[in-house]
Motif scaffolding. Sequence first.
Motif, short mmCIF file in Angstrom:
data_model
loop_
_atom_site.label_atom_id
_atom_site.label_comp_id
_atom_site.label_asym_id
_atom_site.label_seq_id
_atom_site.Cartn_x
_atom_site.Cartn_y
_atom_site.Cartn_z
N ASP A 154 -55.01 31.13 -25.07
CA ASP A 154 -54.91 32.57 -24.84
C ASP A 154 -54.61 33.32 -26.13
O ASP A 154 -55.17 34.36 -26.40
N ARG A 155 -53.69 32.77 -26.91
CA ARG A 155 -53.32 33.38 -28.19
C ARG A 155 -53.07 32.25 -29.17
O ARG A 155 -52.61 31.16 -28.80
N LYS B 193 -58.01 41.38 -27.01
CA LYS B 193 -58.00 40.27 -26.05
C LYS B 193 -56.90 40.49 -25.03
O LYS B 193 -55.84 41.02 -25.34
N SER C 261 -54.40 38.72 -22.03
CA SER C 261 -53.81 37.49 -21.52
C SER C 261 -52.49 37.84 -20.85
O SER C 261 -52.12 39.01 -20.74
N ARG C 262 -51.77 36.80 -20.38
CA ARG C 262 -50.47 37.00 -19.76
C ARG C 262 -49.48 36.05 -20.40
O ARG C 262 -49.84 34.97 -20.87
#
Length: 580
Positions: free
Chosen positions: A27-28, A184, A186-187
């Motif tokens: 995600d990151r 982007k 994400s969570r």
Amino acid sequence: MNRLIALSLLFLFAVGAHAQRAVATLDRSTVAVGEGVGFSIACENFQPSNTPRLPFIPGLRIAGAGSGRSFQLGGGQQTSTLTYNFLITPNKTGTYTLPALSIPSREGVFKTQALKLRVVAADSNEKKGGISEYAFMRLVVGKNTAYVGEPIPVEIQLFLQNGRYSPPELTAEGFNMSDYPEPKSSRAQRGNSIFQVRTFQTAATPVKAGQLQIGPATMDVVLKIRQNQRRRSQFNDPFEGLLTRYQDVPAKLEAKAHNITVKPLPTEGRPAGFNGAVGQFTMAAKASPLEVTVGDPVTVNIQLSGQGAVDSLNLPKLEWPGFKSYEPSISSENADPLGLSGTKVFEQVIIPENDTLTEVPKIELAYFNPEEEEYQTMSQGPFPLKVNPSARPVSIPNANTSQSGDSGAEDAPQRSDIVWIKYDLGTLGQATPLVSRPTFWLLQSIPFLLWIGALVWRRKSEAIAGNPRLLRKRQVNQRTREGMGRLEQLADENLALEFYTELAELLREQLGLHLDIPAEGITADVVDGPLGQAQIEPDTRDTLRRLFTASDAASYAASQSTAELRASLADLEQVIHELN
């Protein structure tokens, strides 16, 4: 019929078996200690023999987060993807390598790529109470030491529980900054709180040496914070507290600056042809054709690939002795949104001017490698070349010409100095007059037809301008067409907050047009009001209440699946059809 079905299934299987691969994603790429980050393995068009697992990595806590399958059919190809999800939580700082995984299946073994995860210490501002419980931001700089001309990747991460935000502002004096690509999404989980994360990426290229700073970064946000209801109703309402109220709280977030040491490019060992290229590059070149005739073109294709500012790569002034050269055509392809890696292609056309040339000259490019901290030179060629002499024209004697040029001149007819007057027009007199041709009158009618069309268009525009309700209907229909297309895209991307914000705006526009009231401020209460009960069918009112409730719930908390978003989109289409 059975044969046709079998052929169809065989075709679908052949298409589905295309492009089998395993892809790992994060995600990151940069997180803080104690902050969860999503890691996924996508198996495209194959079924693994067993569930993929990451090995034990000291400093990281890895837990499975389920799996899911998706299907996509488009462009004549069918793609089936089985995705395994993991949650990685680091407990100490450092740079970790998630190794490449080999995934066995009946079709063979598929291998993912290795990934880097950078873990930094959480900023002290992130741990404080107050606004940071609802939102905070983080500035992540790829490196603290660089050379002039060396791009530095920069990330601005926004952590937001609920609310809206404006684009970030970053101070970076002494750097050239690239544009932000699409952020982007994400969570992330911190403690018991779930944050929506928006990651803005850019690249900072220093243009001077010294002690510089990247940052601070600031961002304006509007938080949706739950109101504390301390006063109880005097009627002891049993439903009190079930409906949560929120208030909008504007705030300004800030991430502290990072100090960057920028070193000048060394002068010692600098090649004479160095033109400022900084990075890690490779060169491939070819020339074709390698056998030509004097005056025929030879195309030299030079391909530069690697990591660095690929778009700013330029060839040095090349010398082509014995050739006529033209300006090269240039094309580039970036491998990442920031343009920090990719390929740039130069196509140079050269023309040999004599048949003594035996080769295309050697091509060299010098660059500075910041990892090795030294100048390096790439080269290709020389390329062997065969140049054939050009063909010379051969005079062909005329058989009818006599041996003596003088006698031929005497036989030629003498040109007369007097031209007699013609008394008839000949073929010109038999031509049809212009005014008798149909095409003439057709061309003459075009301005008149254009004038009639402009008059009709103006009358129609005046009629629409004089009818506000008709004008509003056209505007609402245009807004609805654009909004439905955007809702389709948001549903596919599973962006629940943006989806329901757009859906609520379309509902207000449709209700305002149907009830002939302003669209601003329309809520579910209007549906049950006198106008709504008089002009809207009961089933339609039920659907409207359901959509408004879903919009309110989505704007304050949870996310929903793509299937739920698709269901809401279908309800919206039904409501628009019934209101119109």
